[in-house]
Design an enzyme around this catalytic site. Structure first.
Site, PDB file in Angstrom:
ATOM      1  CG  ASN A  71      -8.485   2.661   1.124  1.00 25.45           C
ATOM      2  OD1 ASN A  71      -6.841   2.569   0.949  1.00 25.45           O
ATOM      3  ND2 ASN A  71      -9.410   1.823   0.740  1.00 25.45           N
ATOM      4  CG  ASN A  92      -6.390   2.129   5.297  1.00 26.24           C
ATOM      5  OD1 ASN A  92      -5.000   1.275   4.750  1.00 26.24           O
ATOM      6  ND2 ASN A  92      -7.315   2.178   4.314  1.00 26.24           N
ATOM      7  CD  GLU A 141      -3.038   0.139   0.116  1.00 30.54           C
ATOM      8  OE1 GLU A 141      -2.919   1.481   0.048  1.00 30.54           O
ATOM      9  OE2 GLU A 141      -4.175  -0.083  -0.014  1.00 30.54           O
ATOM     10  CG  ASP A 157     -12.531  -6.579  13.115  1.00 33.41           C
ATOM     11  OD1 ASP A 157     -13.195  -5.523  12.834  1.00 33.41           O
ATOM     12  OD2 ASP A 157     -12.714  -7.555  13.850  1.00 33.41           O
ATOM     13  CG  ASP A 216      -7.563  -0.208  -2.116  1.00 36.71           C
ATOM     14  OD1 ASP A 216      -7.064   1.050  -0.724  1.00 36.71           O
ATOM     15  OD2 ASP A 216      -7.339  -0.803  -1.451  1.00 36.71           O
TER      16      ASP A 216
END
Length: 563
Positions: free
Chosen positions: A420, A374, A289, A392, A470
């Site tokens: 994201n 993130n 990522e 999760d 994403d």
């Protein structure tokens, strides 16, 4: 109250349609409205209305007055309680244990927490003379076995804390966790992955992997694992098996836990991969990522969230340097004064690539241990924007933060599931931001001087059957590029939100993108192999690799953090 039979659709066909409708409502990424259900089912308006009224009457679904959406009703939970009161866990798990033992040719076992230990309640072994056997009734420590760690990782915070207060982190091998902070970091990795791994932590020469089994309330009541010699259960095999164990846990209980993210992507469509896409680094990352191009170094930085590691790739030599970290890391950004800042499990930290040293800067969510950062990027005034999510992805507990150069911060959005990709239009007046779970990319009016957000609207929406948005990046023409997780592709959207181009990829889970190279006309694409089943990995062996795509329109240079 018995309903008036004249109001209830009759016959087996109507029953089948009603059950199908329950599935559609239960699996929808967000509570559907009437028109959504009509589009998803293709049922005539009158039939759909009668079915919905009947399901509401029996309290199997409920209708929210605030937005006219439909959700599963409380009656289903009442029935689920009755099922679980008489649920035979060993009986339900037996055929799954048999299958796993046959497929892996190792020992598959079922365990639960009893008196602060992992108690093995069933097992099947195919390991032969050189396998690892587990006797039913055997007990093992929680902190150094895969089954125990899976149960600890998914325990409620107060339950986990109570167990930690009672148990001793005893050393069994050189790999055993004996420090609480290190174990907690490993449990965070397990929760993010969906399964736990033990690499010779309890018995030398034996490795294992396990995933939780959830009851109807989403509580982890047991774990199912595979155990065997480390020579056969290599790291790669453990992680592939981990995904299979997640599916096995769902099969046993019929419960997905609470996570909205899919673990079984569709197979590749008949369309061929774009011939210009090239795998420049077949790395096999778990969850690559956060790619960011360093114009100073002419290198690409990227992270593997679940390794966890920070990487630096040289496109000229195709060499990759990896620095392993002690906790989850989701993104790095360059600092104007030199060096890097990293978003980790512990918030924002200064990071020295040469030494691997981390130094805390600020943690806006220090009181939310179940969350992690993130994606993150900097605006042109040097503020760092970063989103958070539950480990999760099971709740809408994520937020979007703006961190100023003086390390003060403000929460700008909340109620997010998987915060994201984010970026800005070339003129800086529009901010784009994705929440993957509902499949939406939002656009905001953005005021550069103050960082104020206004007038949120849906810029683009991706149906869950196609994939989920994403990471994203904006090019110099104002078009928004987005990696489509589980979609085997990238999308390029015009400034008005219309899909302008689709680029087919050889992997199902592209994660993020960044423009790089001297002219910013190389699109770098990260990807993941986490939770991919073996049949998909056979079809997409470069999953977890780094890819490039030459583009005609240059990207925008990455902004640096002004702290």
């Amino acid at each position: 109250m018995k309903p008036d039979e004249r109001d209830v659709p009759t016959g087996a066909a109507a029953l089948a349609k009603g059950l199908y409708l329950l599935d559609v409502i239960g699996e929808a990424p967000s509570p559907p409205r009437f028109k959504d259900l009509q589009a998803a089912t293709g049922l005539p308006k009158g039939t759909l209305a009668r079915l919905l009224n009947t399901l509401v009457l029996f309290r199997l679904i409920r209708q929210e007055d605030s937005d006219n959406s439909y959700r599963l009703g409380h009656r289903l939970f009442e029935l689920a309680h009755r099922v679980w009161e008489s649920f035979d866990l060993r009986g339900a798990a037996a055929p799954v244990l048999e299958r796993l033992a046959d497929e892996t040719r190792e020992t598959a076992a079922l365990c639960a927490i009893d008196n602060d230990e992992a108690l093995y309640i069933d097992q099947r072994s195919r390991g032969g003379a050189y396998g690892f056997r587990i006797e039913i009734g055997r007990r093992a420590p929680l902190h150094c076995t895969a089954g125990g760690k899976a149960l600890l990782a998914f325990a409620q915070p107060h339950e986990q804390r109570a167990i930690f207060d009672r148990i001793k982190l005893e050393r069994f091998t050189d790999a055993s966790f004996t420090q609480e902070d290190a174990l907690l970091a490993d449990l965070a990795l397990a929760r993010a992955r969906g399964y736990a791994v033990s690499l010779e932590e309890h018995v030398a020469g034996v490795s294992s992997v396990a995933a939780p089994i959830f009851d109807h309330t989403g509580r982890a009541v047991a774990a199912i694992g595979v155990f065997g010699p480390s020579s056969r259960l290599t790291s790669e095999r453990l992680h592939v098996t981990g995904r299979d164990l997640m599916a096995a846990g769902r099969q046993i209980s019929g419960n997905v836990g609470a996570t909205p993210m899919n673990i079984t992507p569709s197979t590749r469509s008949g369309r061929a991969t774009d011939p210009q896409v090239e795998c420049v680094l077949p790395w096999g990352a778990h969850l690559a990522e956060g790619p960011v191009w360093s114009a100073r170094e002419k290198r690409l930085y990227w992270v593997d969230i679940l390794a966890p590691s920070v990487n630096r790739f040289d496109p000229a030599t195709r060499a990759n340097e990896e620095v392993m970290l002690p906790r989850l890391v989701s993104a790095v950004v360059e600092r104007r004064g030199g060096g890097l800042a990293a978003l980790t499990q512990d918030g924002l930290e200064a990071f020295d690539f040469a030494s691997g040293a981390l130094s805390p800067l600020v943690d806006p969510e220090a009181e939310i241990p179940d969350n992690r950062f993130n994606d993150g990027k900097c605006d042109r005034r040097g503020r760092l924007w970063a989103g958070t999510m539950r480990l999760d992805a099971s709740r809408t507990s994520g937020s979007l933060y703006a961190i100023a150069p003086d390390l003060t911060w403000e929460r700008r959005e909340s109620g997010l599931t998987v915060a994201n990709g984010l970026d800005w239009s070339p003129d800086g007046r529009t901010f784009y931001f994705a929440d993957s779970a509902p499949g939406r990319i939002y656009a905001y009016d953005f005021e550069m001087e103050t960082g104020r957000l206004a007038r949120r609207r849906i810029f683009a929406e991706i149906d869950a059957t196609i994939g989920r948005p994403d990471g994203l990046a904006v090019d110099s023409e104002g078009f928004v590029w987005c990696a489509v997780w589980d979609g085997w592709c990238l999308h390029r959207y015009a400034p008005n939100g219309a899909l302008a181009r689709e680029v087919r990829l050889p992997v199902p889970r592209p994660t993020s993108i960044a423009f790089g190279g001297g002219d910013l006309k190389t699109l770098f694409i990260t990807s993941a192999r986490v939770r991919l089943p073996s049949r998909i990995l056979a079809e997409a062996p470069f999953s977890g690799g780094l890819f490039t795509l030459p583009v005609d329109v240059a990207g925008l240079p990455a902004s640096e953090f002004a702290a």
